[in-house]
Design a protein around this motif. Structure first.
Motif, mmCIF file in Angstrom:
data_model
loop_
_atom_site.group_PDB
_atom_site.id
_atom_site.type_symbol
_atom_site.label_atom_id
_atom_site.label_comp_id
_atom_site.label_asym_id
_atom_site.label_seq_id
_atom_site.Cartn_x
_atom_site.Cartn_y
_atom_site.Cartn_z
ATOM 1 N N GLU A 10 0.836 -1.209 0.000
ATOM 2 C CA GLU A 10 0.000 0.000 0.000
ATOM 3 C C GLU A 10 0.867 1.253 0.000
ATOM 4 O O GLU A 10 0.578 2.234 -0.699
ATOM 5 C CB GLU A 10 -0.932 -0.003 1.217
ATOM 6 N N VAL A 11 1.951 1.208 0.767
ATOM 7 C CA VAL A 11 2.869 2.349 0.802
ATOM 8 C C VAL A 11 3.479 2.571 -0.575
ATOM 9 O O VAL A 11 3.597 3.712 -1.043
ATOM 10 C CB VAL A 11 3.964 2.124 1.860
ATOM 11 N N GLU A 12 3.862 1.490 -1.257
ATOM 12 C CA GLU A 12 4.434 1.611 -2.599
ATOM 13 C C GLU A 12 3.449 2.261 -3.559
ATOM 14 O O GLU A 12 3.839 3.040 -4.439
ATOM 15 C CB GLU A 12 4.856 0.240 -3.124
ATOM 16 N N GLN A 13 2.173 1.963 -3.396
ATOM 17 C CA GLN A 13 1.149 2.593 -4.241
ATOM 18 C C GLN A 13 1.083 4.098 -3.980
ATOM 19 O O GLN A 13 0.947 4.891 -4.920
ATOM 20 C CB GLN A 13 -0.209 1.958 -3.978
ATOM 21 N N PHE A 14 1.197 4.486 -2.715
ATOM 22 C CA PHE A 14 1.224 5.910 -2.378
ATOM 23 C C PHE A 14 2.441 6.588 -3.009
ATOM 24 O O PHE A 14 2.346 7.694 -3.550
ATOM 25 C CB PHE A 14 1.257 6.096 -0.853
#
Length: 624
Positions: free
Chosen positions: A133-137
């Protein structure tokens, strides 16, 4: 966007002002309070300089940027560059680009500086968000910026200088901020890595490293909550001085104003002690002594400068053999072969530095002189004001800092020719020694077995071509300067004739050493820019370039070549260039602008006798 060749015309673009005339307040060691107190008078003083290079810079801010603009102007002027600014409204950096603010588009910036900080991240991940999820951000935030960068490059054709991200001073997760997936510091570091990756793959995109700057000045100085909440200034006035100096260094490198050569004293500069008195065995150098370790680390720093293309020279009051012997110390990182010029004698240092400049065929304003002795520094600064002389002091642990803080050798891109520079000058020294064995210069040239690659601009060479355009002053007929975006546009413009030239011989490859740009109008081509590196002077490379130009003109049906010569402070050596090629001076010529004409013959006997061309300027209607 197609650049118009010559629109960046500057008569004698070298800045006449010398180091001694540049305000001391803006040189190392910088006193921030003095700059803030005297900035208006400093600006007025700097504006008295002549031959300032003009540029247009758009500052697009995610915070208030007035202080940034004012400080940046000072440091650019101190580097011989006179900026005109466009400044976005507060936090309108994205809107100005996406919605094509007509004022910005009309301004036609050559450089766009995007001043964003951690405050301008649109959304941080929630606490306890997973890695994916952080990578998507991270990807979403990077894509938001990429959209702006791509629009600037396609619509405005400007070079982009983009801040990476500083770090917030508050850490809700404490030390976990750096390791937890959802930590803000971890997130910003990942985002910075995305920016760095983009820069590596896009030559017209540069990162202004405020992550390093904020660490250098300290976050408590970098951030000031009072200025943020009252004025939305993301960087304090004190820290803005460091910020502006760093941006100015990047711009300076774009326009070829970085230094080329570091001239070093020896005793108590590269090692502790006096080699002639103490002997090699007693020099203070190495990890067994605290001061010796500092000298060792400074030598490592100098060696790194050499590896990335800075020319090294020695200027020492010493017996020559003693001076050379110093480098035989077992702990010496620097060796004799690292230096392209070596002056150790009892002449004055200004005299020796002049000889080094002549030997290397570079300008005095390309040189930095480092010496622990304040009297020697003062003498060089007084007699050779063009040479940069940092106030390094006697403490070796501060020498690297003195060079770093002035950013003398800043580069915005490293190309292969930079890495090979020391080898180029070493090969030139070999050629010079080899030449002494010939009584006839023509026989010497013939023996070199020279080959030249001459062809229209190629994408693989555009960065080197831009670099050469912005740093060559002596063999340069017009001293016009172009940004990388303009060079790329010119290379695609069917109304332009372009040529680059590389020269090699039995001693090695000199790299890309000559550039020519002409503008075609019906059956005439006007040469807007013609330059050549001084390291290949008197080798007939200018004849080889002219031969290629004539052949190209013949193939394209061009009947006349018009040459332009614009005198500058440094290019007097080419005042007779067109006359020597058989051009006729036109009546419209003046002292400020010489105009010459040459009728393209059919057939044409080549001028060069000693250079064999390996790539031809083949006829096309466009620059292929």
């Amino acid at each position: 966007m197609v650049a118009v060749p010559g629109r960046r015309l500057a008569v004698g673009s070298e800045n006449k002002a010398s180091q001694s005339e540049s305000p001391k307040a803006l040189r190392f060691p910088v006193t921030v309070a003095e700059i803030l107190r005297k900035r208006n008078s400093l600006k007025n003083e700097l504006l008295q300089q002549t031959n300032l290079v003009p540029t247009r810079i758009a500052i697009l801010g995610g915070s208030t940027t007035t202080e940034v603009r004012n400080m940046l102007e000072l440091f650019l002027l101190a580097n011989g560059i006179q900026p005109t600014f466009y400044e976005s409204g507060y936090n309108r950096y994205a809107e100005d680009i996406l919605f094509e603010n007509p004022d910005l588009w009309k301004f036609k910036p050559e450089i766009v500086f995007i001043h964003t900080t951690w405050h301008n991240v649109s959304q941080y991940p929630e606490l306890m968000a997973g890695e994916s999820e952080v990578e998507q951000f991270v990807d979403r935030e990077a894509d938001r910026f990429k959209l702006l960068w791509e629009k600037i490059q396609t619509e405005l054709g400007a070079l982009i200088v983009q801040n990476n991200f500083d770090l917030p001073s508050r850490r809700p997760l404490g030390n976990l901020e750096a390791s937890e997936s959802s930590g803000r510091i971890n997130f910003l570091q990942k985002l910075n890595a995305k920016f760095a990756s983009y820069a590596r793959n896009h030559p017209r995109f540069l990162v202004n490293d405020i992550l390093y700057l904020s660490a250098q000045v300290g976050l408590d100085v970098w951030h000031n909550p009072t200025y943020w909440y009252n004025f939305h200034m993301a960087v304090s006035p004190k820290a803005t001085v460091a910020l502006a100096q760093n941006i100015a260094a990047i711009v300076k490198s774009i326009y070829g104003k970085s230094k080329k050569c570091l001239v070093l004293d020896l005793d108590n500069t590269l090692w502790g002690g006096v080699v002639g008195d103490d002997g090699v065995q007693s020099l203070i150098l190495g990890r067994d002594h605290p001061v010796g370790e500092a000298f060792l680390d400074f030598q490592r720093y100098v060696k790194d400068l050499k590896r990335r293309g800075v020319i090294l020279a020695v200027c020492s009051k010493n017996d020559l053999e003693n001076a050379r012997e110093g480098f035989s110390h077992p702990d010496s990182v620097l060796k004799l072969e690292d230096f392209n010029a070596f002056k150790a004698n009892w002449n004055t240092k200004p005299e020796n530095i002049r000889e080094i400049a002549a030997e290397l065929n570079i300008g005095l304003d390309s040189m930095v002189f480092l010496d622990d002795n304040p009297a020697e520094r003062a003498l060089v600064a007084d007699q050779l004001p063009e040479v940069a002389v940092p106030d390094a002091g006697p403490d070796v642990s501060r020498f690297a800092e003195a060079l770093e803080r002035e950013r003398y050798f800043e580069v915005h891109k490293i190309v292969q020719d930079d890495l090979n520079r020391s080898a180029f000058y070493s090969s030139n020294a070999e050629r010079g020694a080899y030449q002494t064995g010939f009584h006839d210069y023509g026989e010497f040239l013939a023996s070199l077995d020279m080959t030249a690659e001459i062809a229209p601009f190629s994408p693989v060479y555009l960065e080197r071509i831009t670099q050469l355009i912005n740093k060559t002053n002596q063999f340069n007929l017009t001293t016009r300067r172009y940004t990388s975006a303009e060079v790329e546009a010119i290379s695609r413009d069917t109304a332009c004739v372009t040529l680059y030239g590389r020269l090699a011989d039995k001693f090695g490859d000199n790299g890309l050493v000559s550039v020519l740009i002409g503008r075609v109008s019906e059956e005439t081509v006007e040469v807007d820019l013609w330059l050549m590196s001084c390291r290949v002077l008197n080798r007939e490379m200018e004849f080889a370039m002219f031969d290629a130009l004539v052949e190209l003109c013949q193939a394209r049906g061009i009947r006349q070549i018009r040459g332009v010569y614009i005198p500058s402070k440094k290019n007097g050596m080419v005042a007779g260039h067109y006359a020597g090629l058989g051009f006729t001076e036109l009546a419209e010529s003046s002292a400020e602008r010489g105009l010459w004409q040459y009728k393209v013959p059919q057939p044409y006997p080549p001028r060069t006798r000693f250079i064999r061309r390996t790539a031809q300027a083949l006829p096309t209607t466009a620059n292929a």
